[in-house]
Enzyme design. Structure first.
Site, PDB file in Angstrom:
ATOM      1  CG  HIS A  83      -1.897   1.159   1.125  1.00 32.74           C
ATOM      2  ND1 HIS A  83      -3.181   0.793   0.442  1.00 32.74           N
ATOM      3  CD2 HIS A  83      -2.062   2.551   1.580  1.00 32.74           C
ATOM      4  CE1 HIS A  83      -3.991   2.162   0.493  1.00 32.74           C
ATOM      5  NE2 HIS A  83      -3.071   2.843   1.168  1.00 32.74           N
ATOM      6  CG  ASP A 162     -11.615   2.435   5.390  1.00 31.23           C
ATOM      7  OD1 ASP A 162     -10.940   3.672   5.626  1.00 31.23           O
ATOM      8  OD2 ASP A 162     -11.253   2.326   4.221  1.00 31.23           O
ATOM      9  NE  ARG A 169      -8.990  10.134   6.008  1.00 31.24           N
ATOM     10  CZ  ARG A 169      -8.344   9.213   5.319  1.00 31.24           C
ATOM     11  NH1 ARG A 169      -8.634   7.835   5.256  1.00 31.24           N
ATOM     12  NH2 ARG A 169      -6.839   9.487   5.275  1.00 31.24           N
ATOM     13  CB  SER A 184      -8.174   4.416   5.928  1.00 29.03           C
ATOM     14  OG  SER A 184      -8.548   4.338   4.844  1.00 29.03           O
ATOM     15  CE  LYS A 188      -8.718   0.439   2.119  1.00 24.09           C
ATOM     16  NZ  LYS A 188      -8.736   1.759   2.905  1.00 24.09           N
TER      17      LYS A 188
END
Length: 430
Positions: A83, A162, A169, A184, A188
Protein backbone atom coordinates in the site's frame (compact mmCIF):
# COMPACT_ATOMS: atom_id res chain seq x y z
CA UNK A 1 -23.52 7.81 25.15
CA UNK A 2 -24.30 10.82 22.96
CA UNK A 3 -22.43 11.41 19.72
CA UNK A 4 -22.20 15.15 20.31
CA UNK A 5 -20.54 14.60 23.69
CA UNK A 6 -17.95 12.26 22.18
CA UNK A 7 -17.22 14.70 19.36
CA UNK A 8 -16.68 17.48 21.89
CA UNK A 9 -14.42 15.24 23.96
CA UNK A 10 -12.19 14.52 21.00
CA UNK A 11 -12.36 18.15 19.83
CA UNK A 12 -10.95 19.20 23.20
CA UNK A 13 -8.11 16.67 23.00
CA UNK A 14 -9.53 13.89 25.16
CA UNK A 15 -8.78 10.22 24.51
CA UNK A 16 -11.86 8.18 23.59
CA UNK A 17 -12.39 4.83 25.30
CA UNK A 18 -12.70 1.65 23.25
CA UNK A 19 -16.47 1.49 23.73
CA UNK A 20 -16.86 5.14 22.71
CA UNK A 21 -15.00 4.62 19.43
CA UNK A 22 -17.03 1.51 18.69
CA UNK A 23 -20.22 3.42 19.51
CA UNK A 24 -19.36 6.02 16.86
CA UNK A 25 -18.31 3.51 14.20
CA UNK A 26 -21.27 1.19 14.80
CA UNK A 27 -23.61 4.19 14.75
CA UNK A 28 -22.06 5.45 11.53
CA UNK A 29 -22.80 2.07 9.93
CA UNK A 30 -26.40 1.76 11.21
CA UNK A 31 -27.32 5.39 10.55
CA UNK A 32 -27.63 6.66 14.10
CA UNK A 33 -24.46 8.73 13.61
CA UNK A 34 -24.90 11.05 10.63
CA UNK A 35 -22.35 11.80 7.92
CA UNK A 36 -21.92 15.35 9.18
CA UNK A 37 -21.17 14.02 12.67
CA UNK A 38 -18.57 11.60 11.32
CA UNK A 39 -17.07 14.47 9.31
CA UNK A 40 -16.77 16.41 12.58
CA UNK A 41 -15.16 13.37 14.20
CA UNK A 42 -12.62 13.15 11.35
CA UNK A 43 -11.80 16.85 11.71
CA UNK A 44 -11.37 16.51 15.47
CA UNK A 45 -9.01 13.56 14.99
CA UNK A 46 -7.14 15.46 12.29
CA UNK A 47 -6.58 18.36 14.69
CA UNK A 48 -6.09 16.51 17.99
CA UNK A 49 -4.66 13.15 16.92
CA UNK A 50 -5.17 9.78 18.60
CA UNK A 51 -3.22 7.57 20.94
CA UNK A 52 -1.92 4.20 19.69
CA UNK A 53 -4.68 2.51 21.66
CA UNK A 54 -7.36 4.70 20.05
CA UNK A 55 -5.90 4.09 16.59
CA UNK A 56 -5.80 0.32 17.14
CA UNK A 57 -9.41 0.33 18.38
CA UNK A 58 -10.55 2.44 15.41
CA UNK A 59 -8.77 0.02 13.06
CA UNK A 60 -10.39 -3.01 14.67
CA UNK A 61 -13.83 -1.37 14.78
CA UNK A 62 -13.69 -0.60 11.05
CA UNK A 63 -12.45 -4.13 10.32
CA UNK A 64 -15.23 -5.63 12.44
CA UNK A 65 -17.85 -3.56 10.60
CA UNK A 66 -17.58 -6.10 7.75
CA UNK A 67 -16.24 -9.47 6.67
CA UNK A 68 -12.78 -10.96 6.24
CA UNK A 69 -11.77 -12.57 2.94
CA UNK A 70 -11.40 -16.35 3.17
CA UNK A 71 -8.13 -18.14 2.44
CA UNK A 72 -7.94 -20.84 -0.21
CA UNK A 73 -8.53 -24.36 1.03
CA UNK A 74 -4.86 -25.35 1.14
CA UNK A 75 -3.66 -21.99 2.48
CA UNK A 76 -0.14 -22.80 1.28
CA UNK A 77 0.31 -19.90 -1.16
CA UNK A 78 1.50 -16.78 0.68
CA UNK A 79 -0.82 -13.77 0.46
CA UNK A 80 0.91 -10.39 0.29
CA UNK A 81 0.05 -6.81 -0.54
CA UNK A 82 1.51 -3.36 -0.80
CA UNK A 83 0.00 0.00 0.00
CA UNK A 84 1.14 3.51 -0.78
CA UNK A 85 0.15 6.65 1.06
CA UNK A 86 -0.34 8.23 -2.35
CA UNK A 87 1.28 10.76 -4.61
CA UNK A 88 1.50 12.00 -8.17
CA UNK A 89 2.22 9.38 -10.79
CA UNK A 90 2.23 6.43 -8.41
CA UNK A 91 1.19 3.53 -10.62
CA UNK A 92 3.26 0.89 -8.80
CA UNK A 93 0.26 -1.26 -7.79
CA UNK A 94 -0.61 -1.89 -11.45
CA UNK A 95 2.83 -3.45 -11.92
CA UNK A 96 3.44 -5.01 -8.52
CA UNK A 97 0.31 -7.18 -8.35
CA UNK A 98 0.89 -9.14 -11.59
CA UNK A 99 4.67 -9.14 -11.03
CA UNK A 100 4.40 -10.81 -7.65
CA UNK A 101 1.76 -13.25 -8.87
CA UNK A 102 4.32 -14.37 -11.47
CA UNK A 103 6.67 -15.13 -8.55
CA UNK A 104 4.48 -17.67 -6.75
CA UNK A 105 2.56 -15.49 -4.31
CA UNK A 106 -1.05 -14.31 -4.27
CA UNK A 107 -1.87 -10.61 -4.25
CA UNK A 108 -5.45 -9.91 -3.09
CA UNK A 109 -5.29 -6.12 -3.40
CA UNK A 110 -8.14 -4.04 -2.01
CA UNK A 111 -7.41 -0.57 -3.30
CA UNK A 112 -8.91 2.91 -3.27
CA UNK A 113 -9.81 5.92 -5.36
CA UNK A 114 -8.13 9.29 -5.57
CA UNK A 115 -7.77 11.36 -2.41
CA UNK A 116 -7.08 15.07 -2.83
CA UNK A 117 -4.46 15.52 -5.55
CA UNK A 118 -3.33 11.90 -5.31
CA UNK A 119 -4.59 9.58 -8.03
CA UNK A 120 -6.39 6.35 -7.18
CA UNK A 121 -5.45 2.89 -8.43
CA UNK A 122 -9.09 2.01 -9.09
CA UNK A 123 -9.65 5.15 -11.17
CA UNK A 124 -6.61 4.26 -13.28
CA UNK A 125 -7.71 0.68 -13.87
CA UNK A 126 -11.23 1.80 -14.79
CA UNK A 127 -9.68 3.71 -17.70
CA UNK A 128 -9.36 0.24 -19.28
CA UNK A 129 -12.63 -0.46 -21.14
CA UNK A 130 -14.80 -2.91 -19.21
CA UNK A 131 -12.47 -3.30 -16.23
CA UNK A 132 -14.49 -4.08 -13.10
CA UNK A 133 -13.28 -3.13 -9.66
CA UNK A 134 -16.59 -3.98 -7.96
CA UNK A 135 -16.18 -7.76 -7.84
CA UNK A 136 -18.00 -9.76 -5.20
CA UNK A 137 -15.99 -11.84 -2.76
CA UNK A 138 -16.82 -14.98 -4.75
CA UNK A 139 -15.76 -13.34 -8.02
CA UNK A 140 -12.52 -11.95 -6.61
CA UNK A 141 -11.63 -15.34 -5.11
CA UNK A 142 -12.11 -16.92 -8.53
CA UNK A 143 -9.85 -14.30 -10.15
CA UNK A 144 -7.19 -14.93 -7.50
CA UNK A 145 -7.22 -18.67 -8.15
CA UNK A 146 -7.06 -18.08 -11.89
CA UNK A 147 -4.45 -15.31 -12.15
CA UNK A 148 -2.79 -15.00 -8.73
CA UNK A 149 -3.86 -11.38 -8.28
CA UNK A 150 -6.83 -9.05 -8.23
CA UNK A 151 -7.24 -5.32 -7.64
CA UNK A 152 -10.70 -4.39 -6.41
CA UNK A 153 -12.56 -1.84 -4.34
CA UNK A 154 -13.67 -2.70 -0.86
CA UNK A 155 -17.11 -4.23 -1.18
CA UNK A 156 -19.96 -3.23 1.07
CA UNK A 157 -18.95 -6.23 3.21
CA UNK A 158 -15.25 -5.30 3.56
CA UNK A 159 -14.60 -2.57 6.16
CA UNK A 160 -17.78 -0.67 5.18
CA UNK A 161 -17.13 1.92 7.88
CA UNK A 162 -13.82 2.79 6.26
CA UNK A 163 -15.41 2.90 2.81
CA UNK A 164 -17.84 5.60 3.92
CA UNK A 165 -15.34 7.52 6.04
CA UNK A 166 -12.77 7.41 3.20
CA UNK A 167 -15.24 9.20 0.93
CA UNK A 168 -15.95 11.89 3.54
CA UNK A 169 -12.26 12.56 4.20
CA UNK A 170 -11.59 13.30 0.54
CA UNK A 171 -14.01 16.24 0.51
CA UNK A 172 -13.66 17.60 4.06
CA UNK A 173 -9.96 18.40 4.29
CA UNK A 174 -9.20 15.54 6.69
CA UNK A 175 -6.91 13.40 4.55
CA UNK A 176 -3.59 14.18 6.25
CA UNK A 177 -4.24 12.53 9.61
CA UNK A 178 -1.86 9.80 10.76
CA UNK A 179 -4.44 7.90 12.88
CA UNK A 180 -7.09 8.05 10.12
CA UNK A 181 -4.60 6.99 7.44
CA UNK A 182 -3.35 4.14 9.62
CA UNK A 183 -6.82 2.84 10.46
CA UNK A 184 -8.05 3.18 6.88
CA UNK A 185 -5.13 1.25 5.40
CA UNK A 186 -4.93 -1.51 7.97
CA UNK A 187 -8.67 -2.18 8.30
CA UNK A 188 -8.75 -3.14 4.61
CA UNK A 189 -5.43 -4.98 4.65
CA UNK A 190 -6.39 -7.03 7.72
CA UNK A 191 -9.63 -7.94 5.95
CA UNK A 192 -7.60 -9.45 3.09
CA UNK A 193 -6.11 -12.17 5.35
CA UNK A 194 -2.52 -11.31 4.42
CA UNK A 195 0.72 -12.97 5.45
CA UNK A 196 2.78 -9.81 4.91
CA UNK A 197 2.29 -6.15 4.00
CA UNK A 198 4.76 -3.59 2.74
CA UNK A 199 4.00 0.12 3.02
CA UNK A 200 5.35 2.83 0.74
CA UNK A 201 5.18 6.02 2.79
CA UNK A 202 5.66 9.04 0.54
CA UNK A 203 7.29 12.26 1.70
CA UNK A 204 7.49 15.60 -0.10
CA UNK A 205 5.47 18.23 -1.91
CA UNK A 206 3.14 15.75 -3.63
CA UNK A 207 2.64 13.59 -0.53
CA UNK A 208 0.33 13.83 2.46
CA UNK A 209 3.45 13.74 4.63
CA UNK A 210 5.47 16.86 3.80
CA UNK A 211 8.48 16.23 6.05
CA UNK A 212 10.64 13.22 6.79
CA UNK A 213 9.71 13.44 10.48
CA UNK A 214 5.99 13.23 9.59
CA UNK A 215 6.68 10.31 7.24
CA UNK A 216 8.56 8.49 9.98
CA UNK A 217 5.69 9.11 12.40
CA UNK A 218 3.21 7.57 9.95
CA UNK A 219 5.56 4.68 9.17
CA UNK A 220 5.96 3.94 12.87
CA UNK A 221 2.19 4.14 13.45
CA UNK A 222 1.40 1.72 10.63
CA UNK A 223 4.14 -0.68 11.63
CA UNK A 224 3.17 -0.71 15.32
CA UNK A 225 -0.56 -1.15 14.73
CA UNK A 226 -0.07 -3.67 11.91
CA UNK A 227 2.35 -5.87 13.81
CA UNK A 228 0.23 -5.67 16.96
CA UNK A 229 -2.74 -6.89 14.93
CA UNK A 230 -0.78 -9.93 13.72
CA UNK A 231 0.06 -8.61 10.25
CA UNK A 232 3.85 -8.49 9.64
CA UNK A 233 4.37 -5.01 8.23
CA UNK A 234 7.47 -3.49 6.61
CA UNK A 235 7.80 0.15 5.57
CA UNK A 236 9.82 2.02 2.95
CA UNK A 237 9.94 5.82 2.82
CA UNK A 238 10.21 7.21 -0.73
CA UNK A 239 10.51 10.62 -2.35
CA UNK A 240 7.48 12.53 -3.59
CA UNK A 241 8.96 15.97 -4.18
CA UNK A 242 8.48 15.14 -7.84
CA UNK A 243 6.06 12.80 -9.59
CA UNK A 244 6.98 9.13 -9.81
CA UNK A 245 7.84 8.41 -13.42
CA UNK A 246 6.57 10.67 -16.17
CA UNK A 247 2.82 10.16 -16.36
CA UNK A 248 0.26 11.89 -14.14
CA UNK A 249 -3.35 11.07 -14.97
CA UNK A 250 -5.33 7.90 -15.44
CA UNK A 251 -5.02 6.43 -18.94
CA UNK A 252 -1.54 7.87 -19.34
CA UNK A 253 -0.40 6.19 -16.11
CA UNK A 254 -1.79 2.83 -17.19
CA UNK A 255 0.21 3.16 -20.41
CA UNK A 256 3.38 3.87 -18.43
CA UNK A 257 2.76 0.91 -16.13
CA UNK A 258 2.40 -1.36 -19.15
CA UNK A 259 5.66 0.04 -20.55
CA UNK A 260 7.40 -1.08 -17.35
CA UNK A 261 5.73 -4.50 -17.50
CA UNK A 262 6.97 -4.88 -21.07
CA UNK A 263 10.48 -3.86 -20.07
CA UNK A 264 10.73 -1.49 -23.04
CA UNK A 265 11.63 1.66 -21.09
CA UNK A 266 14.57 0.56 -18.96
CA UNK A 267 16.83 3.25 -20.45
CA UNK A 268 14.43 6.06 -19.50
CA UNK A 269 15.55 7.46 -16.14
CA UNK A 270 12.11 8.74 -15.11
CA UNK A 271 10.28 5.53 -15.92
CA UNK A 272 13.21 3.61 -14.45
CA UNK A 273 12.27 5.03 -11.03
CA UNK A 274 8.89 3.31 -11.32
CA UNK A 275 10.57 -0.01 -11.99
CA UNK A 276 13.12 0.50 -9.20
CA UNK A 277 10.52 1.29 -6.55
CA UNK A 278 8.32 -1.61 -7.66
CA UNK A 279 11.27 -4.00 -7.38
CA UNK A 280 12.24 -2.76 -3.91
CA UNK A 281 8.71 -3.16 -2.53
CA UNK A 282 8.22 -6.54 -4.19
CA UNK A 283 11.57 -7.88 -3.02
CA UNK A 284 10.73 -6.95 0.57
CA UNK A 285 7.56 -9.03 0.39
CA UNK A 286 9.19 -12.08 -1.24
CA UNK A 287 11.82 -12.17 1.50
CA UNK A 288 9.31 -11.61 4.30
CA UNK A 289 7.23 -14.64 3.28
CA UNK A 290 10.35 -16.75 2.59
CA UNK A 291 9.67 -17.19 -1.12
CA UNK A 292 13.12 -15.70 -1.75
CA UNK A 293 16.22 -16.48 0.30
CA UNK A 294 17.38 -12.88 0.43
CA UNK A 295 16.99 -9.53 -1.30
CA UNK A 296 19.34 -10.40 -4.16
CA UNK A 297 17.53 -13.66 -4.84
CA UNK A 298 14.23 -11.78 -4.83
CA UNK A 299 15.49 -9.11 -7.24
CA UNK A 300 16.83 -11.77 -9.61
CA UNK A 301 13.44 -13.49 -9.75
CA UNK A 302 11.54 -10.23 -10.13
CA UNK A 303 13.74 -8.85 -12.91
CA UNK A 304 13.41 -12.14 -14.77
CA UNK A 305 9.61 -12.00 -14.51
CA UNK A 306 9.62 -8.51 -16.03
CA UNK A 307 12.16 -9.28 -18.73
CA UNK A 308 10.74 -12.63 -19.91
CA UNK A 309 7.18 -11.30 -20.24
CA UNK A 310 5.59 -13.44 -17.53
CA UNK A 311 4.59 -10.39 -15.45
CA UNK A 312 2.92 -8.84 -18.50
CA UNK A 313 1.09 -12.11 -19.15
CA UNK A 314 -0.28 -12.02 -15.59
CA UNK A 315 -1.37 -8.40 -16.06
CA UNK A 316 -3.30 -9.29 -19.23
CA UNK A 317 -4.83 -12.30 -17.51
CA UNK A 318 -5.92 -10.19 -14.52
CA UNK A 319 -7.40 -7.51 -16.78
CA UNK A 320 -9.36 -10.10 -18.76
CA UNK A 321 -10.53 -11.90 -15.62
CA UNK A 322 -11.87 -8.61 -14.27
CA UNK A 323 -13.79 -7.86 -17.46
CA UNK A 324 -11.27 -5.53 -19.08
CA UNK A 325 -10.41 -5.38 -22.78
CA UNK A 326 -6.78 -4.54 -23.45
CA UNK A 327 -6.10 -3.86 -27.12
CA UNK A 328 -3.05 -1.65 -26.74
CA UNK A 329 -2.15 1.70 -25.20
CA UNK A 330 -5.16 3.67 -24.02
CA UNK A 331 -6.16 6.85 -25.80
CA UNK A 332 -5.13 10.13 -24.19
CA UNK A 333 -6.22 13.68 -24.97
CA UNK A 334 -4.19 15.79 -27.46
CA UNK A 335 -0.87 17.07 -26.17
CA UNK A 336 0.27 20.66 -25.70
CA UNK A 337 3.96 21.27 -24.99
CA UNK A 338 5.29 23.61 -22.28
CA UNK A 339 8.88 24.53 -23.13
CA UNK A 340 11.80 26.02 -21.23
CA UNK A 341 12.18 29.78 -21.71
CA UNK A 342 15.90 29.78 -20.86
CA UNK A 343 18.83 27.45 -20.21
CA UNK A 344 19.50 26.13 -16.73
CA UNK A 345 18.83 23.31 -14.30
CA UNK A 346 15.53 22.01 -12.96
CA UNK A 347 15.45 23.20 -9.35
CA UNK A 348 11.84 22.53 -8.34
CA UNK A 349 8.66 20.91 -9.63
CA UNK A 350 5.49 22.37 -8.11
CA UNK A 351 3.63 19.13 -7.51
CA UNK A 352 0.60 20.86 -6.02
CA UNK A 353 0.21 22.95 -9.16
CA UNK A 354 0.64 19.91 -11.39
CA UNK A 355 -1.80 17.80 -9.39
CA UNK A 356 -4.44 20.52 -9.08
CA UNK A 357 -4.25 21.09 -12.83
CA UNK A 358 -5.03 17.44 -13.49
CA UNK A 359 -7.98 17.66 -11.09
CA UNK A 360 -9.22 20.85 -12.79
CA UNK A 361 -9.07 19.09 -16.15
CA UNK A 362 -11.36 16.35 -14.81
CA UNK A 363 -8.68 13.80 -13.98
CA UNK A 364 -9.58 13.87 -10.28
CA UNK A 365 -12.52 14.70 -8.02
CA UNK A 366 -13.38 18.05 -6.50
CA UNK A 367 -16.39 16.61 -4.70
CA UNK A 368 -17.93 13.24 -3.97
CA UNK A 369 -19.53 11.72 -7.07
CA UNK A 370 -17.53 13.66 -9.69
CA UNK A 371 -16.97 11.66 -12.89
CA UNK A 372 -13.34 11.08 -13.88
CA UNK A 373 -12.07 11.87 -17.39
CA UNK A 374 -9.40 9.20 -17.92
CA UNK A 375 -7.93 10.78 -21.06
CA UNK A 376 -6.53 13.97 -19.49
CA UNK A 377 -3.18 14.22 -17.76
CA UNK A 378 0.33 15.60 -17.79
CA UNK A 379 3.62 14.06 -18.89
CA UNK A 380 6.63 15.27 -16.90
CA UNK A 381 9.57 15.34 -19.30
CA UNK A 382 12.27 16.48 -16.84
CA UNK A 383 13.39 15.65 -13.31
CA UNK A 384 14.97 17.71 -10.57
CA UNK A 385 18.66 18.20 -11.35
CA UNK A 386 18.29 17.86 -15.13
CA UNK A 387 20.09 20.37 -17.35
CA UNK A 388 17.68 21.95 -19.84
CA UNK A 389 18.04 24.25 -22.82
CA UNK A 390 15.78 27.03 -24.04
CA UNK A 391 12.98 25.54 -26.14
CA UNK A 392 13.28 22.08 -24.58
CA UNK A 393 9.97 20.46 -23.67
CA UNK A 394 9.43 20.41 -19.91
CA UNK A 395 5.84 19.17 -19.69
CA UNK A 396 3.20 17.84 -22.03
CA UNK A 397 -0.37 18.80 -21.16
CA UNK A 398 -3.05 16.38 -22.36
CA UNK A 399 -6.48 18.04 -22.51
CA UNK A 400 -9.45 18.40 -24.84
CA UNK A 401 -9.21 22.19 -25.11
CA UNK A 402 -7.54 23.21 -28.38
CA UNK A 403 -6.23 26.43 -26.81
CA UNK A 404 -5.59 25.67 -23.14
CA UNK A 405 -4.06 29.07 -22.39
CA UNK A 406 -5.04 29.05 -18.72
CA UNK A 407 -3.54 25.63 -18.05
CA UNK A 408 -0.36 26.24 -20.05
CA UNK A 409 0.29 29.45 -18.10
CA UNK A 410 -0.32 27.64 -14.81
CA UNK A 411 2.03 24.81 -15.71
CA UNK A 412 4.78 27.08 -17.02
CA UNK A 413 5.24 28.28 -13.44
CA UNK A 414 5.29 24.69 -12.15
CA UNK A 415 8.89 24.12 -13.29
CA UNK A 416 11.49 26.35 -11.65
CA UNK A 417 14.75 26.66 -13.60
CA UNK A 418 17.97 27.65 -11.81
CA UNK A 419 21.20 28.96 -13.32
CA UNK A 420 23.30 26.92 -10.90
CA UNK A 421 23.50 23.10 -10.98
CA UNK A 422 21.02 21.26 -8.75
CA UNK A 423 21.63 17.80 -7.25
CA UNK A 424 19.28 14.98 -8.21
CA UNK A 425 16.96 13.67 -5.50
CA UNK A 426 17.17 10.12 -4.12
CA UNK A 427 14.20 7.84 -4.70
CA UNK A 428 14.40 6.04 -1.34
CA UNK A 429 15.16 7.63 2.02
CA UNK A 430 14.75 4.69 4.39
Amino acid sequence: MLSANLLAKKRDGGALRDEEIRFLIDGFCNGSVADYQMSAFAMAVCLQGMTDQETATLTRAMLDSGDVLPRDVSGRTPRVDKHSTGGLGDKVSLILAPLLSACDVHVPMISGRGLGLSGGTLDKLEAIPGFRTDLSEIESAAVLRQTGAFIVSATERIAPADRRLYALRDVTGTVESIPLITASILSKKLAASLDALVMDVKVGGAAFMKTLDDARALADSIQRVGNAAGLPTAVLISDMDQPLGKAVGNAIEVNEAVAVLKGVQRSDLAIGTVRELTLELSATLLVNVSVAADRQDALTRLNQALDDGSAMERFLAMVAAQGGRWTGDLNVAPGHAIEAEHDGYVQHLDCHRIGSTVVSLGGGRRKLGDVIDPAVGISIEVRIGDRVQRGQRLLQLHCHDNQPTEYVKRLRDAVVISEAPVPARPLLFE
